[in-house]
Write an enzyme that holds these catalytic residues in place. Structure first.
Site, PDB file in Angstrom:
ATOM      1  NE  ARG A 139       0.156   8.263   5.480  1.00 42.18           N
ATOM      2  CZ  ARG A 139       0.770   7.506   6.383  1.00 42.18           C
ATOM      3  NH1 ARG A 139       1.519   8.061   7.302  1.00 42.18           N
ATOM      4  NH2 ARG A 139       0.630   6.207   6.353  1.00 42.18           N
ATOM      5  CE  LYS A 177      -6.071   1.744   7.516  1.00 40.98           C
ATOM      6  NZ  LYS A 177      -5.014   2.280   6.650  1.00 40.98           N
ATOM      7  CD  GLU A 236      -2.412   1.174   2.839  1.00 39.11           C
ATOM      8  OE1 GLU A 236      -2.640   0.078   3.394  1.00 39.11           O
ATOM      9  OE2 GLU A 236      -2.708   2.264   3.354  1.00 39.11           O
TER      10      GLU A 236
HETATM   11  O1  ELE Z   1      -2.494   6.556   5.867  1.00 38.03           O
HETATM   12  C1  ELE Z   1      -3.319   5.672   6.017  1.00 38.03           C
HETATM   13  O2  ELE Z   1      -4.235   5.419   5.232  1.00 38.03           O
HETATM   14  C2  ELE Z   1      -3.186   4.823   7.148  1.00 38.03           C
HETATM   15  O3  ELE Z   1      -3.819   3.846   7.205  1.00 38.03           O
HETATM   16  C3  ELE Z   1      -2.259   5.121   8.185  1.00 38.03           C
HETATM   17  C4  ELE Z   1      -1.390   3.899   8.325  1.00 38.03           C
HETATM   18  O4  ELE Z   1      -2.149   2.768   8.376  1.00 38.03           O
HETATM   19  C5  ELE Z   1      -0.593   3.957   9.498  1.00 38.03           C
HETATM   20  O5  ELE Z   1       0.207   5.101   9.477  1.00 38.03           O
HETATM   21  C6  ELE Z   1       0.283   2.768   9.617  1.00 38.03           C
HETATM   22  O6  ELE Z   1       0.444   2.654  10.938  1.00 38.03           O
HETATM   23  P1  ELE Z   1       1.790   2.242  11.610  1.00 38.03           P
HETATM   24  O7  ELE Z   1       2.096   0.844  11.144  1.00 38.03           O
HETATM   25  O8  ELE Z   1       1.471   2.344  13.038  1.00 38.03           O
HETATM   26  O9  ELE Z   1       2.828   3.213  11.140  1.00 38.03           O
END
Ligand code: ELE
Length: 212
Positions: free
Chosen positions: A49, A133, A45
Site C-alpha cells: 500500500r 483470510k 505481512e
Molecule cells: O491490505 C490488506 O491486504 C488488508 O488485508 C487490509 C488489512 O488487513 C487491514 O487494513 C488490517 O486491518 P486493521 O488491523 O483493522 O488495521
C-alpha cells in the site's frame, strides 16, 4: 489439508497474530521487522500500500534472518509475481480472483486469499486452499459468521483480519476454525514514525502470548 495449506501453516509456525504492516519509509522496515521478531512475531505481512513496500520486503528478506516476510494487499497476478520476486515467503490478498489463483498455482509461494461469502470460500476450496483470510472480519459478521461457517465449511480454517485488536483477538482465537488473526494494532503508525521499537516489541510480545 492440502500441501499448499500445509506449507503456509508451517511458515506461520503456530504464531497467533500476523502483523499487517504499512511501511511509509523504507528505512523503518528492518528495525520494525527486528522488533516484531524479538517480541515473538516472526511472520509479518508488508502491505503493497506504499511506494516502498517491495523494497521493504527485499530488505527484510535479505537482512532479517529471523523474519518470515510475506506481502499483503496483493490485488492481481502482476503484484503476486513482483512480491514473490522481492522475496516474499507468502502472499496475502484481501479477496480472491481467478487471476490470483492462477498465479498462485504456478508459484511455490503460498497464497492466503481473502474470502467472506460461502461462495468465495468454496471457490478457494476448489483451488485446493483450506486456509483463508476472513476479511474484513469485524465488518462482515465477525465471530458470529465464523461460527456459522464451522459446520457446513468445516474443513476450512481462517485468519480473520480487519478490526481485530488486543481487545477482541483472544475471542477470535478461541474459535476452532481460526488458526491465527491478522492486524495492524501491533505496529501502530505513530510508534513506527517515532522509531519506538521497544514499544512495538512490547506489543508484539503481548500478542505472541495469545493462546491458540
Ligand atoms: O491490505 C490488506 O491486504 C488488508 O488485508 C487490509 C488489512 O488487513 C487491514 O487494513 C488490517 O486491518 P486493521 O488491523 O483493522 O488495521
Amino acid at each position: 489439508m492440502t500441501s499448499k495449506t500445509e506449507r503456509l501453516l508451517s511458515l506461520l509456525n503456530g504464531q497467533p497474530v500476523i502483523p499487517v504492516l504499512k511501511i511509509a519509509n523504507v528505512a523503518d522496515a528492518v528495525p520494525l521487522a527486528r522488533a516484531l521478531s524479538r517480541g515473538g512475531l516472526r511472520a509479518i505481512e508488508i502491505t503493497l500500500r506504499t511506494a516502498d513496500a517491495l523494497e521493504a520486503i527485499r530488505r527484510v528478506a535479505a537482512e532479517v534472518e529471523d523474519a518470515v516476510v510475506g506481502a499483503g494487499t496483493i490485488l492481481d497476478a502482476k503484484q503476486f509475481d513482483e512480491a514473490a520476486a522481492a522475496g516474499s515467503k507468502f502472499i496475502v490478498s484481501p479477496g480472491i480472483t481467478s487471476q490470483l489463483l492462477d498465479a498462485a498455482k504456478g508459484s511455490p509461494v503460498p497464497l492466503l486469499p481473502g474470502a467472506i461469502t460461502p461462495g468465495e470460500i468454496m471457490a478457494a476450496r476448489e483451488a485446493g486452499l483450506r486456509f483463508l483470510k476472513f476479511f474484513p472480519a469485524e465488518q462482515s459478521g465477525g465471530i458470529a459468521s465464523l461460527k456459522a461457517f464451522a459446520s457446513p465449511l468445516g474443513d476450512v480454517k481462517f485468519c480473520p483480519t480487519g478490526g481485530i485488536t488486543a481487545r477482541n483477538a483472544a475471542d477470535y482465537l478461541s474459535l476452532p476454525n481460526v488458526i491465527c488473526v491478522g492486524g495492524s494494532w501491533v505496529a501502530p503508525d505513530d510508534l513506527i514514525k517515532a522509531g519506538k521499537w521497544d514499544e512495538v516489541e512490547a506489543l508484539a510480545r503481548e500478542a505472541s502470548k495469545l493462546a491458540k
